[in-house]
Motif scaffolding. Structure first.
Motif, PDB file in Angstrom:
ATOM      1  N   ASP A 124       0.756  -1.156  -0.006  1.00 47.98           N
ATOM      2  CA  ASP A 124       0.102   0.067  -0.061  1.00 47.98           C
ATOM      3  C   ASP A 124       0.936   1.160   0.034  1.00 47.98           C
ATOM      4  N   GLY A 125       1.920   1.243  -0.528  1.00 46.75           N
ATOM      5  CA  GLY A 125       2.757   2.308  -1.016  1.00 46.75           C
ATOM      6  C   GLY A 125       3.847   2.489   0.304  1.00 46.75           C
ATOM      7  N   LEU A 126       3.703   1.629   1.374  1.00 46.22           N
ATOM      8  CA  LEU A 126       4.422   1.972   2.427  1.00 46.22           C
ATOM      9  C   LEU A 126       5.630   0.805   2.555  1.00 46.22           C
ATOM     10  N   LEU A 127       6.964   1.250   2.788  1.00 41.41           N
ATOM     11  CA  LEU A 127       7.892   0.228   3.084  1.00 41.41           C
ATOM     12  C   LEU A 127       7.717  -0.522   4.358  1.00 41.41           C
ATOM     13  N   GLN A 128       7.689  -1.945   4.376  1.00 43.15           N
ATOM     14  CA  GLN A 128       7.510  -2.685   5.423  1.00 43.15           C
ATOM     15  C   GLN A 128       8.751  -3.296   5.883  1.00 43.15           C
ATOM     16  N   GLN A 129       9.713  -3.606   5.156  1.00 42.20           N
ATOM     17  CA  GLN A 129      11.203  -4.143   5.707  1.00 42.20           C
ATOM     18  C   GLN A 129      11.935  -3.946   4.794  1.00 42.20           C
ATOM     19  N   VAL A 130      13.470  -3.981   4.763  1.00 36.00           N
ATOM     20  CA  VAL A 130      14.531  -4.026   3.975  1.00 36.00           C
ATOM     21  C   VAL A 130      15.506  -4.794   4.858  1.00 36.00           C
ATOM     22  N   GLY A 131      16.213  -5.681   3.942  1.00 36.53           N
ATOM     23  CA  GLY A 131      16.946  -6.700   4.302  1.00 36.53           C
ATOM     24  C   GLY A 131      17.600  -7.677   3.652  1.00 36.53           C
ATOM     25  N   MET A 132      18.581  -8.356   4.205  1.00 39.68           N
ATOM     26  CA  MET A 132      19.146  -9.544   3.209  1.00 39.68           C
ATOM     27  C   MET A 132      17.998 -10.334   3.081  1.00 39.68           C
ATOM     28  N   PRO A 133      18.202 -11.483   2.133  1.00 36.55           N
ATOM     29  CA  PRO A 133      16.925 -12.515   1.880  1.00 36.55           C
ATOM     30  C   PRO A 133      17.014 -13.438   2.896  1.00 36.55           C
ATOM     31  N   GLY A 134      18.028 -13.926   3.755  1.00 36.76           N
ATOM     32  CA  GLY A 134      17.774 -14.930   4.635  1.00 36.76           C
ATOM     33  C   GLY A 134      17.304 -14.216   5.868  1.00 36.76           C
ATOM     34  N   GLU A 135      17.571 -12.982   6.183  1.00 29.71           N
ATOM     35  CA  GLU A 135      17.048 -12.139   7.417  1.00 29.71           C
ATOM     36  C   GLU A 135      15.480 -12.082   7.265  1.00 29.71           C
ATOM     37  N   MET A 136      15.081 -11.660   5.752  1.00 35.31           N
ATOM     38  CA  MET A 136      13.399 -11.473   5.526  1.00 35.31           C
ATOM     39  C   MET A 136      12.978 -12.764   5.916  1.00 35.31           C
ATOM     40  N   TYR A 137      13.653 -13.812   5.348  1.00 37.84           N
ATOM     41  CA  TYR A 137      12.758 -15.196   5.599  1.00 37.84           C
ATOM     42  C   TYR A 137      12.820 -15.662   7.025  1.00 37.84           C
ATOM     43  N   SER A 138      13.627 -15.444   7.894  1.00 39.37           N
ATOM     44  CA  SER A 138      13.940 -15.812   9.169  1.00 39.37           C
ATOM     45  C   SER A 138      13.442 -14.991  10.397  1.00 39.37           C
ATOM     46  N   SER A 139      13.445 -13.530   9.817  1.00 41.77           N
ATOM     47  CA  SER A 139      12.959 -12.663  10.779  1.00 41.77           C
ATOM     48  C   SER A 139      12.214 -11.595  10.366  1.00 41.77           C
ATOM     49  N   PRO A 140      10.949 -12.010   9.920  1.00 43.80           N
ATOM     50  CA  PRO A 140      10.183 -10.825   9.344  1.00 43.80           C
ATOM     51  C   PRO A 140       9.650  -9.838  10.357  1.00 43.80           C
ATOM     52  N   ALA A 141       9.548  -8.694   9.650  1.00 46.22           N
ATOM     53  CA  ALA A 141       9.300  -7.734  10.650  1.00 46.22           C
ATOM     54  C   ALA A 141       7.758  -7.648  11.222  1.00 46.22           C
ATOM     55  N   ASN A 142       6.841  -7.871  10.244  1.00 48.49           N
ATOM     56  CA  ASN A 142       5.426  -8.042  10.823  1.00 48.49           C
ATOM     57  C   ASN A 142       4.755  -9.321  10.022  1.00 48.49           C
ATOM     58  N   ALA A 143       3.761  -9.509  10.251  1.00 49.66           N
ATOM     59  CA  ALA A 143       2.814 -10.625   9.747  1.00 49.66           C
ATOM     60  C   ALA A 143       2.706 -10.618   8.115  1.00 49.66           C
ATOM     61  N   PHE A 144       2.473  -9.087   7.591  1.00 53.82           N
ATOM     62  CA  PHE A 144       2.479  -9.284   6.059  1.00 53.82           C
ATOM     63  C   PHE A 144       3.733  -9.645   5.507  1.00 53.82           C
ATOM     64  N   VAL A 145       4.983  -9.262   5.910  1.00 52.84           N
ATOM     65  CA  VAL A 145       6.249  -9.695   5.157  1.00 52.84           C
ATOM     66  C   VAL A 145       6.462 -11.393   5.467  1.00 52.84           C
ATOM     67  N   ALA A 146       5.995 -11.609   6.593  1.00 50.55           N
ATOM     68  CA  ALA A 146       5.999 -13.222   7.007  1.00 50.55           C
ATOM     69  C   ALA A 146       5.121 -14.234   5.932  1.00 50.55           C
ATOM     70  N   GLY A 147       4.225 -13.432   5.625  1.00 49.58           N
ATOM     71  CA  GLY A 147       3.132 -14.382   4.938  1.00 49.58           C
ATOM     72  C   GLY A 147       3.547 -14.188   3.472  1.00 49.58           C
ATOM     73  N   PHE A 148       4.201 -12.971   3.121  1.00 49.34           N
ATOM     74  CA  PHE A 148       4.568 -12.496   1.656  1.00 49.34           C
ATOM     75  C   PHE A 148       5.839 -13.522   1.281  1.00 49.34           C
ATOM     76  N   ILE A 149       6.949 -13.343   2.145  1.00 48.07           N
ATOM     77  CA  ILE A 149       8.160 -13.874   1.819  1.00 48.07           C
ATOM     78  C   ILE A 149       8.303 -15.380   2.002  1.00 48.07           C
ATOM     79  N   GLY A 150       8.582 -16.054   1.080  1.00 47.43           N
ATOM     80  CA  GLY A 150       8.888 -17.777   1.220  1.00 47.43           C
ATOM     81  C   GLY A 150       7.663 -18.388   0.371  1.00 47.43           C
ATOM     82  N   SER A 151       7.957 -19.622  -0.052  1.00 46.51           N
ATOM     83  CA  SER A 151       7.107 -20.361  -1.017  1.00 46.51           C
ATOM     84  C   SER A 151       7.369 -21.810  -0.515  1.00 46.51           C
ATOM     85  N   PRO A 152       6.389 -22.421  -0.384  1.00 47.22           N
ATOM     86  CA  PRO A 152       4.911 -22.012   0.266  1.00 47.22           C
ATOM     87  C   PRO A 152       5.093 -20.962   1.214  1.00 47.22           C
TER      88      PRO A 152
END
Length: 384
Positions: A211-239
């Motif tokens: 929604d136009g707002l920056l949620q989190q910036v980080g290295m790929p491993g950091e985003m996967y293992s330590s998401p800043a919020n529930a949105f990032v947690a649900g968006f990054i990673g497959s499944p």
């Protein structure tokens, strides 16, 4: 090469009361490969176009190196863009397509040929320089578009979903080539995609927008293992991560017939606005299954603490991995959903393929308690 800085950059379209890009502040290092990722409408392409000078900046500023380019025309920004549409001239050869921008700039013919040949060597396009685009495959055409950007020797590469028109096999092959090429050239690159697999495999860092707002910036491993919020947690990673609201009872989180211990630090961090709930999340690989563990649905005591009973609905065997999909036993008594993906009540787990459960079977899962994520039910922010 150069750094790129967004300093509170905002884009508000006429007639809208909500910015498409809202006060974006982001520092991109010299030579870095940064991926802007997010769902449709999150503002990632708009941010890229603001950097390119194709969208006006309504507030804030944008710098390339030490130069404030907020109001500088696109042609004077020393950038090169690669779009999802290759936009090659069908009547020109590959060499002419790659060198056309230099020709317009009045660069001598010998210099153009030198740069085109150098770029063709990097991209393995030498055998095709005299061909027309219609004689090339999709992947080769994309490499020509890349070559057209390379010959300009820009300070910054901008790429807007350049792989979206390729088939699955070519996407994998071309994304590897682009990432390797960027490392070889060392040119600062901003890459836009909605595909989080591309983001995880290509970028030095990832910036997630919503929604136009920056949620989190980080290295790929950091985003996967330590998401800043529930949105990032649900968006990054497959499944996607299994996510949902669980009820807090004492020091336990309850969902259906499942109960998990909740650290006291998480309990203490909850507020009245969380309404006695916490968002629980765990990755598909954070669950283990012992075929010798059984569970009888409807038993008075429920599943043991720290265990999750799952009724299997589907098993996918993919050779090296197997994915099991199912519903948490007792979830029909809950008003909230828990599962992998937005609004899903289907839990996904990844297990070894040598022994898989059957569809309709109830299995008992044991999550790795050190890999459970807790988020505020009110704000969605991480609290552990």
């Amino acid at each position: 090469m150069a750094t790129v800085t967004f300093n509170g950059a905002t884009r508000l379209y006429p007639g809208s009361d909500k910015p498409a890009v809202d006060r974006l502040s982001l520092d991109i290092n010299d030579g870095e490969f940064l991926v802007l990722v997010g769902p449709s409408g999150c503002g990632k392409s708009t941010s890229l176009r603001m950097l390119a000078g194709l969208e006006q900046v309504d507030d804030g500023s944008i710098y390339i190196g030490d130069d404030d380019v907020t109001y500088v025309p696109p042609k004077d920004r020393d950038i090169a863009m690669v779009f999802q549409n290759y936009a090659l001239y069908p009547h020109m050869t590959v060499a002419d397509n790659m060198g056309f921008a230099l020709k317009i700039q009045g660069v001598p013919r010998e210099k153009i040929r030198e740069r085109v040949v150098d770029a063709a060597k990097i991209l393995d396009l030498e055998p095709y320089l005299d061909r027309k685009p219609k004689a090339l495959s999709g992947g080769q055409r994309q490499r020509v578009a890349m070559g057209r950007a390379i010959v300009r020797e820009p300070r910054v590469f901008l790429m807007d979903e350049p792989l979206s028109n390729l088939d699955a096999k070519l996407r994998v092959q071309t994304r590897t080539q682009i990432a390797s090429l960027q490392k070889r050239l060392g040119i600062t690159t901003v890459y836009v995609t909605h595909d989080q697999t591309e983001a995880l495999t290509m970028g030095d860092r990832i910036a997630v927008l919503k929604d136009g707002l920056l949620q989190q910036v980080g290295m790929p491993g950091e985003m996967y293992s330590s998401p800043a919020n529930a949105f990032v947690a649900g968006f990054i990673g497959s499944p996607a991560m299994n996510l949902g609201r669980w009820r807090i009872v004492g020091n336990e989180a309850i969902f259906g017939d499942s109960s998990l211990p909740v650290p006291s630090s998480v309990i203490d961090a909850l507020s009245r606005e969380d309404n006695g709930q916490v968002i629980v999340g765990f990755r598909p690989e954070a669950l283990s299954w012992n075929p010798n563990d059984g569970f009888v649905p409807g038993s008075d005591e429920g599943a043991p603490l720290g265990k999750i009973p799952l009724k299997v609905t589907l098993v996918e065997e993919l050779g090296s991995d197997a994915y099991v999909y199912g519903h948490v036993v007792g979830s029909d008594r809950e008003t909230e959903k828990f599962g992998s993906g937005d609004g899903s009540d289907l839990v996904t787990i990844r297990i070894e393929p040598d022994k898989v459960p059957s569809s309709g079977e109830v299995i008992l899962l044991e999550p790795n308690l050190d890999r459970i994520h807790f988020f505020s039910a009110n704000t969605g922010e991480r609290i552990n």
